[in-house]
Design a protein around this motif. Structure first.
Motif, PDB file in Angstrom:
ATOM      1  N   GLY A 164       6.509  25.119 -23.465  1.00 48.19           N
ATOM      2  CA  GLY A 164       5.570  24.001 -23.585  1.00 48.19           C
ATOM      3  C   GLY A 164       4.139  24.437 -23.329  1.00 48.19           C
ATOM      4  N   THR A 165       3.956  25.342 -22.372  1.00 46.68           N
ATOM      5  CA  THR A 165       2.617  25.857 -22.074  1.00 46.68           C
ATOM      6  C   THR A 165       2.081  26.674 -23.243  1.00 46.68           C
ATOM      7  N   ILE A 166       2.917  27.526 -23.818  1.00 44.55           N
ATOM      8  CA  ILE A 166       2.500  28.350 -24.970  1.00 44.55           C
ATOM      9  C   ILE A 166       2.158  27.464 -26.161  1.00 44.55           C
ATOM     10  N   ILE A 167       2.995  26.462 -26.439  1.00 48.44           N
ATOM     11  CA  ILE A 167       2.718  25.529 -27.534  1.00 48.44           C
ATOM     12  C   ILE A 167       1.426  24.766 -27.251  1.00 48.44           C
ATOM     13  N   GLY A 168       1.245  24.322 -26.013  1.00 48.51           N
ATOM     14  CA  GLY A 168       0.021  23.594 -25.651  1.00 48.51           C
ATOM     15  C   GLY A 168      -1.227  24.417 -25.900  1.00 48.51           C
ATOM     16  N   LEU A 169      -1.205  25.678 -25.466  1.00 50.51           N
ATOM     17  CA  LEU A 169      -2.363  26.551 -25.683  1.00 50.51           C
ATOM     18  C   LEU A 169      -2.568  26.844 -27.170  1.00 50.51           C
ATOM     19  N   SER A 170      -1.478  27.124 -27.878  1.00 52.15           N
ATOM     20  CA  SER A 170      -1.581  27.428 -29.313  1.00 52.15           C
ATOM     21  C   SER A 170      -2.184  26.264 -30.082  1.00 52.15           C
ATOM     22  N   MET A 171      -1.678  25.056 -29.800  1.00 52.31           N
ATOM     23  CA  MET A 171      -2.177  23.889 -30.510  1.00 52.31           C
ATOM     24  C   MET A 171      -3.605  23.548 -30.091  1.00 52.31           C
ATOM     25  N   TYR A 172      -3.982  23.851 -28.856  1.00 54.73           N
ATOM     26  CA  TYR A 172      -5.357  23.642 -28.412  1.00 54.73           C
ATOM     27  C   TYR A 172      -6.307  24.499 -29.247  1.00 54.73           C
ATOM     28  N   PHE A 173      -5.972  25.778 -29.426  1.00 56.86           N
ATOM     29  CA  PHE A 173      -6.836  26.646 -30.218  1.00 56.86           C
ATOM     30  C   PHE A 173      -6.792  26.281 -31.701  1.00 56.86           C
ATOM     31  N   TYR A 174      -5.645  25.808 -32.179  1.00 58.82           N
ATOM     32  CA  TYR A 174      -5.541  25.301 -33.549  1.00 58.82           C
ATOM     33  C   TYR A 174      -6.472  24.100 -33.709  1.00 58.82           C
ATOM     34  N   TRP A 175      -6.449  23.207 -32.710  1.00 48.77           N
ATOM     35  CA  TRP A 175      -7.304  22.022 -32.717  1.00 48.77           C
ATOM     36  C   TRP A 175      -8.774  22.426 -32.743  1.00 48.77           C
ATOM     37  N   LEU A 176      -9.166  23.360 -31.871  1.00 53.54           N
ATOM     38  CA  LEU A 176     -10.563  23.792 -31.843  1.00 53.54           C
ATOM     39  C   LEU A 176     -10.986  24.390 -33.179  1.00 53.54           C
ATOM     40  N   TYR A 177     -10.161  25.279 -33.698  1.00 54.50           N
ATOM     41  CA  TYR A 177     -10.530  25.985 -34.920  1.00 54.50           C
ATOM     42  C   TYR A 177     -10.497  25.065 -36.136  1.00 54.50           C
ATOM     43  N   ASN A 178      -9.400  24.361 -36.350  1.00 58.40           N
ATOM     44  CA  ASN A 178      -9.214  23.577 -37.571  1.00 58.40           C
ATOM     45  C   ASN A 178      -9.886  22.225 -37.554  1.00 58.40           C
ATOM     46  N   VAL A 179     -10.043  21.658 -36.395  1.00 54.45           N
ATOM     47  CA  VAL A 179     -10.616  20.314 -36.340  1.00 54.45           C
ATOM     48  C   VAL A 179     -12.086  20.370 -35.967  1.00 54.45           C
ATOM     49  N   TYR A 180     -12.400  20.960 -34.831  1.00 52.18           N
ATOM     50  CA  TYR A 180     -13.772  20.873 -34.350  1.00 52.18           C
ATOM     51  C   TYR A 180     -14.701  21.913 -34.936  1.00 52.18           C
ATOM     52  N   PHE A 181     -14.228  23.117 -35.172  1.00 52.89           N
ATOM     53  CA  PHE A 181     -15.123  24.093 -35.786  1.00 52.89           C
ATOM     54  C   PHE A 181     -15.316  23.787 -37.262  1.00 52.89           C
ATOM     55  N   TYR A 182     -14.353  23.101 -37.864  1.00 59.74           N
ATOM     56  CA  TYR A 182     -14.447  22.775 -39.281  1.00 59.74           C
ATOM     57  C   TYR A 182     -15.262  21.501 -39.502  1.00 59.74           C
ATOM     58  N   TRP A 183     -15.028  20.472 -38.672  1.00 61.34           N
ATOM     59  CA  TRP A 183     -15.701  19.186 -38.879  1.00 61.34           C
ATOM     60  C   TRP A 183     -16.831  18.929 -37.910  1.00 61.34           C
ATOM     61  N   GLY A 184     -17.067  19.802 -37.006  1.00 65.06           N
ATOM     62  CA  GLY A 184     -18.164  19.616 -36.067  1.00 65.06           C
ATOM     63  C   GLY A 184     -17.670  19.364 -34.653  1.00 65.06           C
ATOM     64  N   ILE A 185     -18.396  19.917 -33.728  1.00 67.55           N
ATOM     65  CA  ILE A 185     -18.011  19.855 -32.318  1.00 67.55           C
ATOM     66  C   ILE A 185     -18.589  18.608 -31.664  1.00 67.55           C
ATOM     67  N   ASN A 186     -17.754  17.912 -30.932  1.00 66.75           N
ATOM     68  CA  ASN A 186     -18.204  16.855 -30.043  1.00 66.75           C
ATOM     69  C   ASN A 186     -17.947  17.388 -28.638  1.00 66.75           C
ATOM     70  N   PHE A 187     -19.000  17.774 -27.940  1.00 61.54           N
ATOM     71  CA  PHE A 187     -18.870  18.467 -26.665  1.00 61.54           C
ATOM     72  C   PHE A 187     -18.058  17.669 -25.651  1.00 61.54           C
ATOM     73  N   ALA A 188     -18.266  16.362 -25.563  1.00 60.60           N
ATOM     74  CA  ALA A 188     -17.555  15.543 -24.568  1.00 60.60           C
ATOM     75  C   ALA A 188     -16.047  15.592 -24.807  1.00 60.60           C
ATOM     76  N   GLU A 189     -15.621  15.475 -26.068  1.00 59.06           N
ATOM     77  CA  GLU A 189     -14.196  15.520 -26.382  1.00 59.06           C
ATOM     78  C   GLU A 189     -13.607  16.883 -26.060  1.00 59.06           C
ATOM     79  N   VAL A 190     -14.304  17.939 -26.457  1.00 58.45           N
ATOM     80  CA  VAL A 190     -13.817  19.296 -26.202  1.00 58.45           C
ATOM     81  C   VAL A 190     -13.753  19.558 -24.701  1.00 58.45           C
ATOM     82  N   PHE A 191     -14.771  19.166 -23.960  1.00 57.62           N
ATOM     83  CA  PHE A 191     -14.785  19.377 -22.518  1.00 57.62           C
ATOM     84  C   PHE A 191     -13.629  18.632 -21.852  1.00 57.62           C
ATOM     85  N   PHE A 192     -13.448  17.364 -22.200  1.00 56.19           N
ATOM     86  CA  PHE A 192     -12.374  16.568 -21.610  1.00 56.19           C
ATOM     87  C   PHE A 192     -11.014  17.176 -21.936  1.00 56.19           C
TER      88      PHE A 192
END
Length: 189
Positions: free
Chosen positions: A129-157
């Motif tokens: 579960g920890t490995i999946i959590g980390l993997s999906m977190y980086f997937y989220w950062l790369y595919n969602v926020y780096f692609y569509w724009g970073i919202n610092f508050a969401e990423v920080f939270f």
């Protein structure tokens, strides 16, 4: 709780994603908006997952007596679910990660109910579960926020909550393993 963790949440994620024909945008899009070309609509099953999680956390928080850290954990999870409704993107990733973490917690609960019977499954599922959590977190950062724009508050939270939860999960897993190891050694002497 075990039936919710091992049956209900995986079923809701499966049915929610299947409602979107297992399209990758189901992972990336938010609750209220479609960001890709497919405009994936959140299904009844996605909402039922969220309602089930908030219900379970509120029930455990109010009915069961826990250590202060566990109570704080429940409050943070409830807040995270409500805040996730306002995140622009990544709802499917959030649900998928929470489901994986809950499966690990469900196996931990089985280990608590039947000590020694699910020990290895507990260690593996919590780490998985920890490995999946980390993997999906980086997937989220790369595919969602780096692609569509970073919202610092969401990423920080998301970063603080996820890394806090993952640290607590793995440290509790290590403490439990150490306790089981000490119990085994004392029985052998």
């Amino acid at each position: 709780s075990v039936s919710m963790q091992l049956i209900y949440y995986p079923l809701m994620v499966y049915l929610g994603w299947s409602h979107a024909d297992f399209h990758p945008n189901w992972l990336k899009e938010g609750w209220y908006n479609g960001v890709g070309n497919n405009n994936i609509e959140r299904s009844f099953f996605d909402r039922m997952f969220a309602y089930g999680m908030v219900y379970q956390m509120a029930k455990d928080f109010t009915v069961l007596k826990h250590h202060r850290a566990f109570t704080i954990h429940h409050i943070v999870i409830i807040i995270a679910f409500f805040l996730n409704f306002y995140f622009r993107n990544g709802t499917g990733i959030f649900l998928f990660v929470v489901m994986n973490l809950e499966v690990g917690s469900g196996i931990l609960n089985l280990e608590c109910l039947y000590p020694g019977k699910f020990f290895i499954a507990h260690i593996i599922s919590m780490t998985y579960g920890t490995i999946i959590g980390l993997s999906m977190y980086f997937y989220w950062l790369y595919n969602v926020y780096f692609y569509w724009g970073i919202n610092f508050a969401e990423v920080f939270f998301a970063t603080v909550v996820l890394f806090g939860i993952l640290y607590l999960r793995q440290s509790s897993c290590y403490k439990y393993w150490k306790k089981m190891k000490n119990n085994t050694q004392s029985k052998q002497q």
